[in-house]
Design an enzyme around this catalytic site. Structure first.
Site, PDB file in Angstrom:
ATOM      1  N   ASN A 144       0.840  -1.201   0.000  1.00  0.00           N
ATOM      2  CA  ASN A 144       0.000   0.000   0.000  1.00  0.00           C
ATOM      3  C   ASN A 144       0.875   1.251   0.000  1.00  0.00           C
ATOM      4  OD1 ASN A 144       0.585  -0.878   2.666  1.00  0.00           O
ATOM      5  ND2 ASN A 144      -1.183   0.159   3.532  1.00  0.00           N
ATOM      6  N   ILE A 145       0.370   2.251  -0.701  1.00  0.00           N
ATOM      7  CA  ILE A 145       1.099   3.509  -0.890  1.00  0.00           C
ATOM      8  C   ILE A 145       0.149   4.636  -0.518  1.00  0.00           C
ATOM      9  CG2 ILE A 145       2.363   4.950  -2.532  1.00  0.00           C
ATOM     10  CD1 ILE A 145       2.629   2.331  -4.296  1.00  0.00           C
ATOM     11  N   GLU A 146       0.380   5.224   0.647  1.00  0.00           N
ATOM     12  CA  GLU A 146      -0.552   6.262   1.135  1.00  0.00           C
ATOM     13  C   GLU A 146      -0.174   7.636   0.607  1.00  0.00           C
ATOM     14  OE1 GLU A 146      -0.814   5.608   5.402  1.00  0.00           O
ATOM     15  OE2 GLU A 146      -2.111   3.863   5.025  1.00  0.00           O
ATOM     16  N   CYS A 160      -4.090   0.738  -2.524  1.00  0.00           N
ATOM     17  CA  CYS A 160      -3.951  -0.494  -1.731  1.00  0.00           C
ATOM     18  C   CYS A 160      -2.903  -1.421  -2.350  1.00  0.00           C
ATOM     19  CB  CYS A 160      -5.271  -1.249  -1.688  1.00  0.00           C
ATOM     20  SG  CYS A 160      -6.581  -0.436  -0.784  1.00  0.00           S
ATOM     21  N   GLU A 205      -3.165  -4.564  -3.054  1.00  0.00           N
ATOM     22  CA  GLU A 205      -3.718  -5.441  -4.087  1.00  0.00           C
ATOM     23  C   GLU A 205      -3.741  -4.750  -5.442  1.00  0.00           C
ATOM     24  OE1 GLU A 205      -4.876  -4.582  -1.140  1.00  0.00           O
ATOM     25  OE2 GLU A 205      -6.399  -5.957  -0.400  1.00  0.00           O
ATOM     26  N   CYS A 240     -10.302  -4.610   0.376  1.00  0.00           N
ATOM     27  CA  CYS A 240     -11.389  -3.635   0.523  1.00  0.00           C
ATOM     28  C   CYS A 240     -12.333  -3.745  -0.674  1.00  0.00           C
ATOM     29  CB  CYS A 240     -10.828  -2.220   0.646  1.00  0.00           C
ATOM     30  SG  CYS A 240     -10.321  -1.489  -0.921  1.00  0.00           S
ATOM     31  N   CYS A 287     -10.895  -2.751  -4.128  1.00  0.00           N
ATOM     32  CA  CYS A 287      -9.986  -3.773  -4.689  1.00  0.00           C
ATOM     33  C   CYS A 287     -10.759  -4.986  -5.186  1.00  0.00           C
ATOM     34  CB  CYS A 287      -8.933  -4.177  -3.668  1.00  0.00           C
ATOM     35  SG  CYS A 287      -7.716  -2.877  -3.403  1.00  0.00           S
TER      36      CYS A 287
HETATM   37  O1  LIG Z   1      -7.000  -4.876   1.858  1.00  0.00           O
HETATM   38  C1  LIG Z   1      -6.477  -3.791   2.141  1.00  0.00           C
HETATM   39  C2  LIG Z   1      -6.973  -2.985   3.162  1.00  0.00           C
HETATM   40  C3  LIG Z   1      -6.324  -1.785   3.424  1.00  0.00           C
HETATM   41  N1  LIG Z   1      -5.220  -1.438   2.713  1.00  0.00           N
HETATM   42  C4  LIG Z   1      -4.478  -0.214   3.069  1.00  0.00           C
HETATM   43  C5  LIG Z   1      -5.058   1.087   2.659  1.00  0.00           C
HETATM   44  C6  LIG Z   1      -4.451   2.015   3.697  1.00  0.00           C
HETATM   45  O2  LIG Z   1      -3.137   2.369   3.291  1.00  0.00           O
HETATM   46  C7  LIG Z   1      -4.332   1.158   4.928  1.00  0.00           C
HETATM   47  C8  LIG Z   1      -5.425   1.390   5.948  1.00  0.00           C
HETATM   48  O3  LIG Z   1      -6.678   1.228   5.365  1.00  0.00           O
HETATM   49  O4  LIG Z   1      -4.356  -0.172   4.476  1.00  0.00           O
HETATM   50  C9  LIG Z   1      -4.722  -2.239   1.717  1.00  0.00           C
HETATM   51  O5  LIG Z   1      -3.690  -1.931   1.104  1.00  0.00           O
HETATM   52  N2  LIG Z   1      -5.391  -3.374   1.445  1.00  0.00           N
HETATM   53 ZN   LIG Z   2      -8.189  -2.022  -1.427  1.00  0.00          ZN
END
Ligand SMILES: O=c1ccn([C@H]2C[C@H](O)[C@@H](CO)O2)c(=O)[nH]1
Ligand SMILES: [Zn+2]
Length: 136
Positions: free
Chosen positions: A42-44, A53, A55, A86, A89
């Site tokens: 994941n890349i915020e 996310c 995925e 989520c 995804c």
């Molecule tokens: O299945 C998931 C659920 C959440 N996130 C990430 C999004 C965010 O950066 C952090 C919190 O929601 O987790 C994912 O990458 N995949």
């Molecule tokens: Zn997701």
């Protein structure tokens, strides 16, 4: 490539997660039909909404490299609980096949396996756009 091996690759992919806001690291490992693996984290983003996310990172890497047939994706985080994809995804993955296997794992690499159609029943697909949804 067995399930356990793909989960371990996802654990490793988690290490590159960019998570200054949630501190919740997620890793994914996507297996193509010809046994190539694409990883993702994941890349915020400061905008929050710009966050990607793990995925979708893995999926977009694969698509952009010309792969679009997938067997399975493993997902994990640092949680004691299994990490499920989520809603966004699930929808994005569904574009490439509801038969894909989704391996949801916890930080200890314990896992369960689902089919994407189990996690996204009544999916909106290309068929809806063509006026022939099979769920109708
Ligand atoms: O299945 C998931 C659920 C959440 N996130 C990430 C999004 C965010 O950066 C952090 C919190 O929601 O987790 C994912 O990458 N995949
Ligand atoms: Zn997701």
């Amino acid at each position: 490539m067995d399930y356990k091996e793909l989960v371990e690759i996802a654990q490793k992919a988690k290490e590159n997660a960019y998570v200054p806001y949630s501190n919740f690291r997620v890793g994914a490992a996507l297996l193509t039909s010809d046994n190539k693996v694409f990883t993702g984290c994941n890349i915020e983003n400061a905008s929050f909404g710009g966050t990607n996310c793990a995925e979708r990172t893995a999926l977009f890497k694969a698509i952009s490299e010309g792969y679009k047939d997938f067997k399975m994706i493993a997902i994990t985080s640092d949680s004691d609980s299994l990490t499920f994809p989520c809603g966004i995804c699930r929808q994005v993955l569904s574009e490439f096949g509801l038969n894909m296997e989704i391996i949801v794992a916890n930080k200890n690499s314990e896992y369960k396996i689902y089919k994407l159609y189990e996690l996204l029943p009544f999916a909106f697909t290309q068929e809806d756009l063509e006026g022939r949804n099979v769920n109708e």
